[in-house]
Design a protein around this motif. Sequence first.
Motif, PDB file in Angstrom:
ATOM      1  N   VAL A 192      49.187  33.541  48.705  1.00 51.68           N
ATOM      2  CA  VAL A 192      48.351  33.477  47.436  1.00 51.68           C
ATOM      3  C   VAL A 192      48.519  35.254  46.638  1.00 51.68           C
ATOM      4  O   VAL A 192      48.991  35.193  44.952  1.00 51.68           O
ATOM      5  CB  VAL A 192      47.252  33.308  47.500  1.00 51.68           C
ATOM      6  N   THR A 240      51.992  34.489  45.082  1.00 50.02           N
ATOM      7  CA  THR A 240      52.221  33.640  43.984  1.00 50.02           C
ATOM      8  C   THR A 240      51.762  34.583  43.335  1.00 50.02           C
ATOM      9  O   THR A 240      52.377  34.069  41.461  1.00 50.02           O
ATOM     10  CB  THR A 240      50.740  32.423  44.006  1.00 50.02           C
ATOM     11  N   VAL A 241      50.914  34.828  42.476  1.00 47.25           N
ATOM     12  CA  VAL A 241      49.943  35.522  42.191  1.00 47.25           C
ATOM     13  C   VAL A 241      50.653  36.240  41.018  1.00 47.25           C
ATOM     14  O   VAL A 241      50.875  36.727  39.720  1.00 47.25           O
ATOM     15  CB  VAL A 241      48.300  36.015  41.471  1.00 47.25           C
ATOM     16  N   GLY A 245      53.143  35.329  38.631  1.00 48.01           N
ATOM     17  CA  GLY A 245      52.837  35.065  36.800  1.00 48.01           C
ATOM     18  C   GLY A 245      52.414  36.483  36.490  1.00 48.01           C
ATOM     19  O   GLY A 245      52.762  35.980  35.451  1.00 48.01           O
ATOM     20  N   THR A 274      48.091  42.417  44.129  1.00 47.55           N
ATOM     21  CA  THR A 274      48.126  41.537  44.811  1.00 47.55           C
ATOM     22  C   THR A 274      49.003  41.244  45.446  1.00 47.55           C
ATOM     23  O   THR A 274      48.796  40.551  46.538  1.00 47.55           O
ATOM     24  CB  THR A 274      48.273  40.290  43.424  1.00 47.55           C
ATOM     25  N   LEU A 285      43.103  33.604  44.896  1.00 44.92           N
ATOM     26  CA  LEU A 285      43.200  33.034  44.201  1.00 44.92           C
ATOM     27  C   LEU A 285      42.850  32.984  42.675  1.00 44.92           C
ATOM     28  O   LEU A 285      43.121  33.136  41.804  1.00 44.92           O
ATOM     29  CB  LEU A 285      43.623  31.577  44.825  1.00 44.92           C
ATOM     30  N   THR A 286      41.638  32.443  43.553  1.00 46.18           N
ATOM     31  CA  THR A 286      40.275  32.602  42.266  1.00 46.18           C
ATOM     32  C   THR A 286      40.098  33.752  41.197  1.00 46.18           C
ATOM     33  O   THR A 286      40.546  33.555  40.080  1.00 46.18           O
ATOM     34  CB  THR A 286      38.889  32.350  42.443  1.00 46.18           C
ATOM     35  N   GLY A 341      42.331  35.967  41.127  1.00 44.66           N
ATOM     36  CA  GLY A 341      43.596  37.046  40.764  1.00 44.66           C
ATOM     37  C   GLY A 341      44.694  35.607  38.962  1.00 44.66           C
ATOM     38  O   GLY A 341      44.953  36.191  38.159  1.00 44.66           O
ATOM     39  N   VAL A 342      43.593  34.651  40.049  1.00 52.39           N
ATOM     40  CA  VAL A 342      44.458  33.446  38.588  1.00 52.39           C
ATOM     41  C   VAL A 342      43.385  33.517  37.137  1.00 52.39           C
ATOM     42  O   VAL A 342      43.799  34.336  35.950  1.00 52.39           O
ATOM     43  CB  VAL A 342      44.104  32.327  38.640  1.00 52.39           C
ATOM     44  N   LEU A 381      44.509  36.676  35.750  1.00 53.17           N
ATOM     45  CA  LEU A 381      45.713  36.518  34.658  1.00 53.17           C
ATOM     46  C   LEU A 381      45.903  35.896  33.562  1.00 53.17           C
ATOM     47  O   LEU A 381      46.219  35.988  32.212  1.00 53.17           O
ATOM     48  CB  LEU A 381      46.707  35.700  35.788  1.00 53.17           C
TER      49      LEU A 381
END
Length: 252
Positions: free
Chosen positions: A108, A111-112, A115, A200, A234-235, A237-238, A241
């Motif tokens: 996670v 991945t963030v 992004g 992250t 994940l929540t 970070g997304v 973003l």
Amino acid sequence: MSSPATVLVAAQVPHASAHLVHLGVVVIGVLGLAAILLPHLVHRAATPLPHSHHASRTVSSTAGRDHTGLPDEVAAHLALLRTTTARPAPARAAAATTPRCWLPLAVVGSTVAAGVHAALVPPHSATLPTLAMAFAVCAAGQLGWAAALVLRPTPWLLRLGVAAQLGVCALWALSRATGLPPLLPGPEPVGAWDLLALTTQLAAVAGGVCALRAGHGHRTAHWLDWHPAPHVVLTLGVGALALLTLGGVGAA
């Protein structure tokens, strides 16, 4: 002599191309992670239910008995089961936490961070194209490492990813302290994008290091079985973003 409209269109072409690159990285990343995680979900749905508690207790009690007179294959299996259940409780807890928490946390976080670096490509493509290319390569590497951890998290892969993430953090700190000549002639200010990327990436490092310390031979758990911590990262970070992108917060 070119008209002002022609010059304006020519200046917008690289910027539009950078946005297409950014969109392409995001779309490929989402589709790639979906292709990796969905088979895990299908496999989880097709896996039969575990044995009952009574059956498990029976097998555990049988593992401590004498296996004389049993077939060699059955005796070897029961001996292996007894050896496994005899592991110290902390070691079993650490091994169980690795596929549910530490490996997903590394996936996670990386991945963030990918992004974030993909989002930094368009604003730097016109003024600092070399730096924009470096951001694109960094985003691709972080996304590739996350995908590889889901598929086959080997010790070598974990060490390589942790070292690379720490190297990116060190370059970021240097760019904010003294700059990165000739890419950045002077120090850059610290902004929201920087904090998101740093947080992250450090989460990915923490997950990778803890996975290495807990032992090897594990695979990332099904995403529905993840520990709450990776889901929270994940929540958040997304969400951060998306807010930074839609809110038009500048990326230095």
